[in-house]
Every structure is written in structure tokens, then in C-alpha cells.
Write a protein that holds these residues in place. Structure first.
Motif, PDB file in Angstrom:
ATOM      1  N   GLN A  26       0.806  -1.222   0.000  1.00 53.41           N
ATOM      2  CA  GLN A  26       0.000   0.000   0.000  1.00 53.41           C
ATOM      3  C   GLN A  26       0.836   1.266   0.000  1.00 53.41           C
ATOM      4  OE1 GLN A  26       0.371  -2.091   2.489  1.00 53.41           O
ATOM      5  NE2 GLN A  26       0.434  -1.062   4.489  1.00 53.41           N
ATOM      6  N   GLY A  27       2.147   1.151   0.214  1.00 50.22           N
ATOM      7  CA  GLY A  27       3.009   2.312   0.224  1.00 50.22           C
ATOM      8  C   GLY A  27       2.969   3.061   1.547  1.00 50.22           C
ATOM      9  N   LEU A  28       3.735   4.147   1.623  1.00 49.98           N
ATOM     10  CA  LEU A  28       3.782   4.970   2.829  1.00 49.98           C
ATOM     11  C   LEU A  28       2.518   5.819   2.927  1.00 49.98           C
ATOM     12  CD1 LEU A  28       7.494   6.209   2.634  1.00 49.98           C
ATOM     13  CD2 LEU A  28       6.596   4.199   3.820  1.00 49.98           C
ATOM     14  N   PRO A  29       2.159   6.295   4.115  1.00 46.20           N
ATOM     15  CA  PRO A  29       0.960   7.133   4.267  1.00 46.20           C
ATOM     16  C   PRO A  29       0.992   8.343   3.330  1.00 46.20           C
ATOM     17  CG  PRO A  29       1.771   6.468   6.414  1.00 46.20           C
ATOM     18  CD  PRO A  29       2.799   6.005   5.423  1.00 46.20           C
ATOM     19  N   ASN A  30      -0.057   8.488   2.517  1.00 44.11           N
ATOM     20  CA  ASN A  30      -0.225   9.606   1.580  1.00 44.11           C
ATOM     21  C   ASN A  30       0.778   9.593   0.427  1.00 44.11           C
ATOM     22  OD1 ASN A  30      -2.282  10.715   3.311  1.00 44.11           O
ATOM     23  ND2 ASN A  30      -0.640  11.553   4.601  1.00 44.11           N
ATOM     24  N   ARG A  31       1.579   8.513   0.327  1.00 44.03           N
ATOM     25  CA  ARG A  31       2.558   8.417  -0.779  1.00 44.03           C
ATOM     26  C   ARG A  31       2.647   6.954  -1.203  1.00 44.03           C
ATOM     27  NH1 ARG A  31       8.164  10.692   0.089  1.00 44.03           N
ATOM     28  NH2 ARG A  31       8.097   9.661   2.103  1.00 44.03           N
ATOM     29  N   SER A  32       1.673   6.514  -1.947  1.00 44.08           N
ATOM     30  CA  SER A  32       1.581   5.095  -2.298  1.00 44.08           C
ATOM     31  C   SER A  32       2.712   4.635  -3.204  1.00 44.08           C
ATOM     32  CB  SER A  32       0.239   4.802  -2.964  1.00 44.08           C
ATOM     33  OG  SER A  32       0.087   5.570  -4.138  1.00 44.08           O
ATOM     34  N   PHE A  33       3.358   5.571  -3.917  1.00 44.37           N
ATOM     35  CA  PHE A  33       4.452   5.178  -4.813  1.00 44.37           C
ATOM     36  C   PHE A  33       5.631   4.615  -4.025  1.00 44.37           C
ATOM     37  CE2 PHE A  33       8.422   6.081  -7.041  1.00 44.37           C
ATOM     38  CZ  PHE A  33       8.198   5.478  -8.262  1.00 44.37           C
ATOM     39  N   TYR A  34       5.924   5.213  -2.875  1.00 45.75           N
ATOM     40  CA  TYR A  34       7.089   4.806  -2.083  1.00 45.75           C
ATOM     41  C   TYR A  34       6.696   3.685  -1.131  1.00 45.75           C
ATOM     42  CZ  TYR A  34       9.447   8.801  -4.052  1.00 45.75           C
ATOM     43  OH  TYR A  34      10.019   9.678  -4.938  1.00 45.75           O
ATOM     44  N   LYS A  35       7.277   2.504  -1.361  1.00 50.61           N
ATOM     45  CA  LYS A  35       6.878   1.288  -0.652  1.00 50.61           C
ATOM     46  C   LYS A  35       7.923   0.777   0.334  1.00 50.61           C
ATOM     47  CE  LYS A  35       3.897  -0.298  -4.435  1.00 50.61           C
ATOM     48  NZ  LYS A  35       3.804   1.055  -5.027  1.00 50.61           N
ATOM     49  N   ASN A  36       9.161   1.261   0.207  1.00 46.80           N
ATOM     50  CA  ASN A  36      10.238   0.786   1.075  1.00 46.80           C
ATOM     51  C   ASN A  36      10.158   1.508   2.418  1.00 46.80           C
ATOM     52  OD1 ASN A  36      12.744   0.084   2.269  1.00 46.80           O
ATOM     53  ND2 ASN A  36      13.644  -0.224   0.249  1.00 46.80           N
ATOM     54  N   VAL A  37       9.974   0.746   3.480  1.00 49.31           N
ATOM     55  CA  VAL A  37       9.800   1.325   4.812  1.00 49.31           C
ATOM     56  C   VAL A  37      11.127   1.803   5.403  1.00 49.31           C
ATOM     57  CG1 VAL A  37       9.111   0.759   7.185  1.00 49.31           C
ATOM     58  CG2 VAL A  37       7.713  -0.012   5.274  1.00 49.31           C
ATOM     59  N   LEU A  38      12.239   1.207   4.966  1.00 47.87           N
ATOM     60  CA  LEU A  38      13.534   1.528   5.558  1.00 47.87           C
ATOM     61  C   LEU A  38      14.312   2.592   4.796  1.00 47.87           C
ATOM     62  CD1 LEU A  38      14.798  -2.047   6.552  1.00 47.87           C
ATOM     63  CD2 LEU A  38      13.387  -0.453   7.865  1.00 47.87           C
ATOM     64  N   PHE A  39      14.183   2.615   3.468  1.00 49.53           N
ATOM     65  CA  PHE A  39      15.004   3.530   2.664  1.00 49.53           C
ATOM     66  C   PHE A  39      14.161   4.232   1.608  1.00 49.53           C
ATOM     67  CE2 PHE A  39      17.880   0.166   4.115  1.00 49.53           C
ATOM     68  CZ  PHE A  39      18.813   0.924   4.794  1.00 49.53           C
ATOM     69  N   GLY A  40      14.395   5.528   1.470  1.00 46.85           N
ATOM     70  CA  GLY A  40      13.674   6.332   0.501  1.00 46.85           C
ATOM     71  C   GLY A  40      13.540   7.754   1.002  1.00 46.85           C
ATOM     72  N   PRO A  41      13.110   8.676   0.147  1.00 49.50           N
ATOM     73  CA  PRO A  41      13.032  10.085   0.544  1.00 49.50           C
ATOM     74  C   PRO A  41      11.829  10.369   1.428  1.00 49.50           C
ATOM     75  CG  PRO A  41      12.179   9.806  -1.664  1.00 49.50           C
ATOM     76  CD  PRO A  41      12.698   8.464  -1.256  1.00 49.50           C
ATOM     77  N   THR A  42      11.985  11.332   2.305  1.00 50.18           N
ATOM     78  CA  THR A  42      10.860  11.824   3.086  1.00 50.18           C
ATOM     79  C   THR A  42      10.085  12.843   2.250  1.00 50.18           C
ATOM     80  OG1 THR A  42      12.310  13.493   4.054  1.00 50.18           O
ATOM     81  CG2 THR A  42      11.964  11.471   5.302  1.00 50.18           C
ATOM     82  N   LEU A  43       8.893  13.207   2.720  1.00 43.85           N
ATOM     83  CA  LEU A  43       8.084  14.175   1.984  1.00 43.85           C
ATOM     84  C   LEU A  43       8.750  15.543   1.955  1.00 43.85           C
ATOM     85  CD1 LEU A  43       5.474  14.750   0.463  1.00 43.85           C
ATOM     86  CD2 LEU A  43       4.367  15.222   2.648  1.00 43.85           C
ATOM     87  N   LYS A  44       9.451  15.885   3.043  1.00 40.41           N
ATOM     88  CA  LYS A  44      10.174  17.143   3.101  1.00 40.41           C
ATOM     89  C   LYS A  44      11.602  16.873   3.556  1.00 40.41           C
ATOM     90  CE  LYS A  44       6.114  19.984   4.166  1.00 40.41           C
ATOM     91  NZ  LYS A  44       5.498  20.943   5.127  1.00 40.41           N
ATOM     92  N   ASN A  45      12.517  17.675   3.049  1.00 43.17           N
ATOM     93  CA  ASN A  45      13.911  17.529   3.446  1.00 43.17           C
ATOM     94  C   ASN A  45      14.058  17.811   4.932  1.00 43.17           C
ATOM     95  OD1 ASN A  45      16.649  17.313   3.495  1.00 43.17           O
ATOM     96  ND2 ASN A  45      17.066  19.181   2.346  1.00 43.17           N
TER      97      ASN A  45
END
Length: 788
Positions: free
Chosen positions: A717-736
Motif C-alpha cells: 500500500q506504500g507509505l501514508p499519503n505516498r503510495s508510490f514509495y513502498k520501502n519502509v527503511l530507505f527512501g526520501p521523506t516528503l520534506k527535506n
């Protein structure tokens, strides 16, 4: 100048003869038979039986009969003039001779002992001697002739051959041709370069795989006007051309808006503007490029700005009129085709451009440094806030602009990614990807063409090793030239989305070389890597003189869609290309300029860099064990967890479950590395590369488990409000979230930034649960029990 006519060249018994049949008469007299006066009568029922037993034939036509007769005649002649003479003069005499020798041999053996036993003993001695002769003479592949050591490749031998075979003049020729034309995604130039790469792959014996052409949203330069007026009565009408274009910029018109300068558009810069009463309700922002222009646009539009004018970087007179055509896509929420973010563009579901989260909501245009300085001179009259670069923001009403932008949009326009494959000889259900971006807003010699030319050289080296030694890697390797990288990395993302199940199952690592180059300041190489590969890249024996800087992945690219689906990635970059220094993104990035500015040892250093990438690929694809180091992986996660805890002090979160999960993984890492060391001792040291079948089965099983390790840490289902990003451990946050590492535990960090303690705690529990489950799946029950 490139030669557009340049082409790639490639790098195998019914005998029909009359037999002497004699008739022999019986001894004694034979009496003459007495004929009956009348023939015997036939029964009707017997006649019927005879009729039913008759076999009916169909007659062949005359042509077929004639053809058959010719074949029969040829067969008779061949038998008469070849078969029978060979049999009579060679085969039969040899058979008689062999029989005589065999009898004599048995006779003398019988004087020693049992002939049957002694013959078998002599046979074994003969076969052993023959095998020894063949193996020492080089008639069969061995470690010296086939680049192998026992059952595995001798990579030192392969690298020694590659060093001799590497053709840097061919790489230079490739780079010249690819850089001879503009090749923005979806244009004729792009198609010509795609065909060139496809031909290079095919002529080097690479198997082309599937159809990687996708129809996605693209846009191109259209009409743009920029009229500037100052309060002191000075007017500017900037002459904009097709080069004043940001890929994925949107249509818009802003009239009588005030112009202010905002440096890089960081939070600190906007704070300074706010302290000086800026912006107003109708304001256009002038600012310099940062590393991610799309994020600059997002921050500006969130603060109410109506448009952006980017000032191109540079120094010196050579660059003063060049325009950097950087893309303004935004990746914080999604990436790929702007109209189908998160799913394949081949489906019927499509968004409107206004609904897309990837494209900006305000118009943007780049200008040259000369044009930017002319705007700054007008702003300096009214001064305002002064930034660290010495430029002034201007004051409210000091300078006004009319800005209109109307690019040419294509809702569904085809792009072409090229995919070639070398199949593995052992675990052909596992593979890596070696990739490079291809499209450029202009000619793109320094970036990305240098990486593409290196990709073609590596294809040639792999295939030369294959033909020279009969070598094949243990696992598959895909070579991919990605298109539409400047349009949301649509080529790479669409390929993954269209082949999601297959790629997630087969691919266990991706190596991207789009940002390769020769750094002017020395043999420096920046490596952004997934932690599972940290130890792999730290190996001193594989550096070949390069000064490497290994960091976590903290950049968007063609690799991002793979990282978010749990596939470890590594990005090899030259520092000056990573920072996108001039002439990147400009039409000055030509082969002619490139050739004038390179050092005398450039191609020698390029050969060393190409060989380094080749060795890296060989180790990734051809080491018996997939080179993931779990102990280093866990240590990296522990450090990232400590950083996460420091960033969340105010929320007082409970990280106990995560700490316990990482502790369990640490014990698993120790056991896995112990097993690997035991395998290496038994197979590579004691048996010189010969592996018992039972160990082979165990090794394959470990490879499958390791290849799926990181994929277990993704959620469908992806991260909350960002279904494209599915990796829970690695990936960009919504804001820097600098200075903290905002490319780790993204769901948890997003919740911390929002001050949502419950969501943060839920994300912590989710990450801990995934780590516990993946640990159980990695090991079977017996091993798991020993770890308790």
C-alpha cells in the motif's frame, strides 16, 4: 564532427542392388504333376472375404514418381561407389585385423592373469593418460584457456584479457556520434540514438529483450515572453529562444507581477524575504538553480509565488550566454509518467495535467547568466534583502514583469528504452541491471552520453570475454539505456511498472553509470549505495587506484523506482557531474568543446574507470555468493536509528521493537557470514574451485534468500499519503529534514515532522514487524532455533 554514417560491426537396409539368389534342386527325381480336368469352384463367401482383405493403393502422379526414381538412383550409385568400396577395402579388413590383435592380446594376457580384469585395468590407464594429455595441452578449457578456476570464473584472467581488449578509440567514436545531435526524449534525434544503441547491442551478440517503448506525457519548447519594467523607467524585453525551456514546465501567464530575487529558495532564504515584507500577492521569484529544481518550485508555489525565473550557473565569459535546461519535475510524492504516477501508462487510467503531483503548478523559465545579471541590476536599485552571493532581493514594486509561457504538450508520446541481456549459466532466475540514462535537452556529451558510451564499451567487453573463453556469468545481466529520464524518469519507472512481478522476482541489484566521468581534480568516484553493498564497495582489491566516497543513496534518478521496490541500488558518479557543473544541461555540452577541454591522459583514465566498472559488474554477477553483507547492513541501520531517535526527542517515541529486531538481525548476519567463510574455505581453498553438489544446492538457496531480503521490507500500500514509495527503511521523506538523514525510515520521519506521535509509533511497529518477519523467512526452522 561525428560521422552519422558510422555503423557497428559484429565482434559457425533394403538393398536395391541385385543379389545372387540361386535355386537348388532337390536330390532325386520329381514326378510330373497331374492337372485336374477343371479348375476348383470358389465359394461366394470366400470371394467376399478376399475382396475385403484387399489393400487399396493410391497412385502417385508422374512427377512424384519421377522424383522418387531419381532419389533411388542416387542412393544406388552412392552405395555402389562409396559404401561398398569402403566396406570391402577398409572396414572389413580393419575388423579382421582388430579380431586378430584382440585374440593375440588375450593370449598373452592369459599368461599373466585373468584377461577380462587386466583389459579393464589397461583401459583405465589409457583413458587417464589421454585426459591428462588433453588437460595439459590446452585442447580443453581450463583455468589458463577459459578464464576459469574449477567450476567458477577466474576473474583475474578475465580482467587481464579485458585490459588488452578495451578499445578506447571505439568509445571515443561512440561518444562523438551520440553527441552529434540533440536528443530530447521522443524526438527524431532520440530515435536515431536509440537505433544506434540497439544496433550496437545486436551486433555485439547481445539478446534484445522485449518492447521497452512507452507512451507518456512529454512537452517541448513553445512560446515564451518576458517583459521587465523598473520603477526608474528602464525596460527589458528578454529575447527567449527554444533553449529557455525547463522540461515538464507548465503553461501559464502572469501580468504586472513584482519580481524579487530569492537566492536558492531554501527555507532560510524565504525567511529572509518574509522579514523584508516579501512576497506580495502577485510575485515572480528570480533564483539560482539548486540540485533539485523541482523541489525549489514546490517550496515557492507553496508560499504563493506565481512563477519562477531560474538563472543559469557559471563563471567566466564562456558561459555567460548559455542556458541550463534543467527539468522541474517533483519526486517527493511520485515519479514516472506524470499522468499515470504509480501505475503503468499502458492502462486506461490517466490523470489530467492539473491533477499530477509531479509537474509544477506555476510556470518556470530558465535564463542565461547574462540575462539574470541584467535583471539583478534592476533589482539592485531598490536593494531590499542581500543574500550571501551579494545579490539583492529588490523591494516591493521596484521591478514588475509580464511573463507568459506556452510549451507544446504531448499527452501520449512514445519514448524508447533499449534492453539487452546476457543469460547466466547457473541461476538464470536472478539478475542485475547495468543502466545509463540517454536523453538530453540538447547534445549532452558530458552527461549522460559519457555514461552511455561506457555502457557500450562494457557490452563489448562482456561479449568478447564470452567469445574468447566460452565464458558465461553465473547469473543474468541486463544492459539498459533508459529514455525520458528528464521527464520524471519515465523510461525506467514505466519499465518497472509494466514488468513489476518479473523484475521484483529476478533483479537483486542495479548499478547505474549515468553520472560517470573523469573528475578534473583526480581519480575521485562518488558511490551512493544501499547498505547491503557497503562492504562490497569497500573492498580494497577492487578500487584500482580510485579514491571512493561511499554514502547512502540520497539522490533521485532512474534507480529510484527500484530502490522503493526493495531492490538494492548503487550509483557511480564523478563529483563534478553529480553536482551538475557547467556545461551540463546546456547546448554548450558538445563533443567539440569536450575534446578541447580534456586532459592529455583523459582516455587513459577513462580506460581505468571502465575496467573498474567491469570488475564491479563481474563481482556482482559472477561471485558464487551474492555479495550482500548483512552485518554491515545492520550496523548502518543501527546508526540511522540513532539519528532517528535524536530527531524525535520531543515526541518521546518507543523504539524498543526496532532495537530488538535489529539485534536479531545482527545475530543472523554473524551466522550468514560464518557460513560464507566456511563455504569459501571448503570450495575455493581446499578444493580449488570444485564444489560438492550438496554445497551448490545450499549456496543457491542462500542466494535466493539474500536476493529477496530487502524486498521483504516493502509494503504494497506504500507509505501514508505516498503510495508510490513502498520501502519502509530507505527512501526520501516528503520534506527535506537536514541535518538528519531524510532518506531513511521515511514513513516514521514524515510523521515526526508532522508532529503525529500515534502515526510515528505505528510506523515504528510496522518497520519492526517487517524486520522480524524477514528474519524468519531468511532462515529455516533449524537455523532459527539455534539463534534463539
Amino acid at each position: 564532427m561525428a560521422r552519422s554514417s558510422q555503423k557497428y560491426t559484429p565482434v559457425g537396409q533394403n538393398d536395391s542392388e541385385d543379389s545372387n539368389v540361386g535355386s537348388s534342386a532337390e536330390n532325386g527325381a520329381v514326378s510330373d504333376p497331374v492337372l485336374p480336368p477343371n479348375p476348383p469352384a470358389y465359394q461366394d463367401d470366400r470371394a467376399d472375404d478376399f475382396e475385403r482383405s484387399m489393400e487399396h493403393f493410391e497412385f502417385e502422379d508422374a512427377a512424384q514418381t519421377e522424383e522418387t526414381s531419381k532419389v533411388e538412383r542416387l542412393k544406388r550409385k552412392f552405395r555402389h561407389y562409396v559404401v561398398l568400396p569402403v566396406r570391402e577395402r577398409i572396414t572389413d579388413p580393419l575388423a579382421v585385423l582388430v579380431a586378430i590383435v584382440s585374440l593375440k592380446f588375450d593370449y598373452y594376457l592369459s599368461k599373466i592373469g585373468n584377461p577380462l580384469i587386466l583389459k579393464r585395468f589397461v583401459y583405465v590407464l589409457f583413458v587417464s593418460g589421454f585426459i591428462y594429455y588433453v588437460s595439459t595441452s590446452g585442447l580443453l578449457p581450463n583455468g589458463k584457456t577459459a578464464g576459469s578456476r574449477g567450476m567458477f570464473s577466474d576473474q583475474a584472467q578475465l580482467m587481464a584479457y579485458a585490459k588488452q581488449a578495451l578499445d578506447m578509440s571505439k568509445m571515443e567514436s561512440d561518444l562523438e556520434f551520440i553527441s552529434s545531435m540533440s536528443h530530447m526524449a521522443g524526438t527524431k534525434g532520440d530515435l536515431a540514438v536509440a537505433q544506434y544503441i540497439k544496433e550496437a547491442f545486436a551486433n555485439n551478440g547481445l539478446r534484445l529483450v522485449g518492447d521497452a517503448a512507452f507512451e507518456t506525457y512529454l512537452n517541448y519548447p513553445g512560446n515564451a515572453t518576458l517583459v521587465v519594467r523598473s520603477s526608474i523607467g528602464e525596460n527589458l524585453n528578454l529575447d527567449l529562444t527554444d533553449q529557455n525551456f525547463n522540461p515538464l514546465s507548465v503553461e501559464g501567464e502572469v501580468l504586472d507581477a513584482q519580481l524579487v530575487y530569492g537566492h536558492l529558495g531554501t527555507d532560510q532564504d524565504f525567511k529572509l524575504l518574509s522579514q523584508n515584507g516579501l512576497p506580495g500577492e502577485n510575485t515572480i521569484l528570480l533564483m539560482r538553480y539548486d540540485l533539485y529544481p523541482g523541489e525549489q518550485v514546490l517550496r515557492a508555489q507553496e508560499r504563493g509565488y506565481k512563477g519562477i525565473i531560474f538563472v543559469s550557473d557559471g563563471y567566466g565569459d564562456e558561459q555567460i550566454d548559455s542556458v541550463q535546461q534543467a527539468s522541474v519535475h517533483n519526486f517527493r510524492i511520485s515519479m514516472g509518467d506524470p499522468l499515470s504516477p504509480g501505475w503503468s501508462s499502458a492502462t486506461s487510467k490517466r490523470l489530467t495535467l492539473a491533477e499530477s503531483s509531479i509537474v509544477p503548478k506555476i510556470p518556470t523559465v530558465p535564463v542565461s547568466r547574462r540575462q539574470g545579471e541584467s535583471l539583478q541590476r534592476l533589482l539592485a536599485h531598490s536593494q531590499g534583502a542581500q543574500f550571501e552571493d551579494g545579490w539583492y532581493s529588490g523591494s516591493a514594486g521596484g521591478v514588475t514583469v509580464d511573463f507568459s509561457l506556452k510549451p507544446v504538450g504531448r499527452k501520449e508520446h512514445v519514448t524508447w528504452s533499449i534492453v539487452g541481456k546476457i543469460e547466466g549459466r547457473e541461476q538464470d532466475d536472478k539478475a542485475i541491471i547495468l543502466s545509463a540514462a540517454r536523453d538530453s535537452a540538447c547534445t549532452g556529451c558530458t552527461y549522460p552520453n559519457y555514461g552511455t558510451a561506457t555502457l557500450l564499451s562494457l557490452v563489448q567487453l562482456f561479449q568478447q570475454a564470452k567469445y574468447k573463453f566460452g565464458w558465461k556469468p553465473l547469473r543474468n545481466i541486463y544492459f539498459i539505456s533508459y529514455d525520458a529520464s528528464e521527464f520524471g524518469h519515465a523510461g525506467a519507472t514505466e519499465l518497472l511498472e509494466s514488468e513489476s512481478l518479473k523484475i521484483r522476482e529476478e533483479i537483486y541489484a542495479l548499478l547505474d553509470i549515468s553520472q560517470l566521468g573523469i573528475d578534473p581534480d583526480g581519480q575521485k568516484l562518488n558511490i551512493q549505495s544501499h547498505p547491503l553493498l557497503f562492504e562490497f564497495f569497500k573492498d580494497e582489491t577492487s578500487r584500482t587506484g580510485f579514491e571512493t566516497n561511499i554514502t547512502h543513496v540520497n539522490q533521485y534518478g532512474d534507480w529510484s523506482a527500484y530502490l522503493t521496490n526493495g531492490i538494492p541500488v548503487a550509483i557511480l558518479s564523478a563529483p563534478h557531474i553529480l553536482e551538475r557543473k557547467y556545461p551540463i544541461y546546456t547546448c554548450n555540452d558538445t563533443f567539440e568543446r569536450f575534446s578541447k577541454h580534456i586532459s592529455s591522459d583523459f582516455w587513459e583514465r577513462s580506460s581505468e574507470l571502465t575496467l573498474y566498472v567491469l570488475q564491479t559488474c563481474l563481482r556482482l554477477i559472477d561471485l558464487p555468493m551474492i555479495p550482500f553483507d548483512i552485518e554491515t547492513y545492520v550496523i548502518s541501520l543501527e546508526l540511522l536509528l540513532q539519528d532517528l531517535e535524536r530527531s524525535s526527542v520531543a515526541l518521546e517515541l518507543n523504539f524498543h521493537d526496532l532495537v530488538e529486531a535489529l539485534s536479531r538481525w545482527k545475530r543472523i548476519g554473524e551466522r550468514v557470514n560464518s557460513w560464507i567463510r566456511s563455504w569459501q574455505k571448503i570450495v575455493l581453498i581446499q578444493n580449488e574451485g570444485l564444489e560438492p553438489s550438496l554445497l551448490s544446492v545450499n549456496r543457491w538457496a542462500w542466494n535466493r534468500r539474500l536476493s529477496n531480503l530487502e524486498k521483504r521490507h516493502c509494503v504494497a500500500q506504500g507509505l501514508p499519503n505516498r503510495s508510490f514509495y513502498k520501502n519502509v527503511l530507505f527512501g526520501p521523506t516528503l520534506k527535506n529534514q537536514a541535518p538528519h538523514d531524510s532518506w531513511s525510515f521515511p514513513g516514521i520521519r514524515d510523521a515526526i515532522t508532522d508532529g503525529d506521535k500515534q502515526r510515528a509509533q505505528d510506523q515504528i511497529s510496522l518497520a519492526a514487524g517487517l524486520l522480524h518477519n524477514s528474519a524468519a523467512l531468511l532462515l529455516d526452522n533449524s537455523e532459527e532455533n539455534r539463534l534463539q
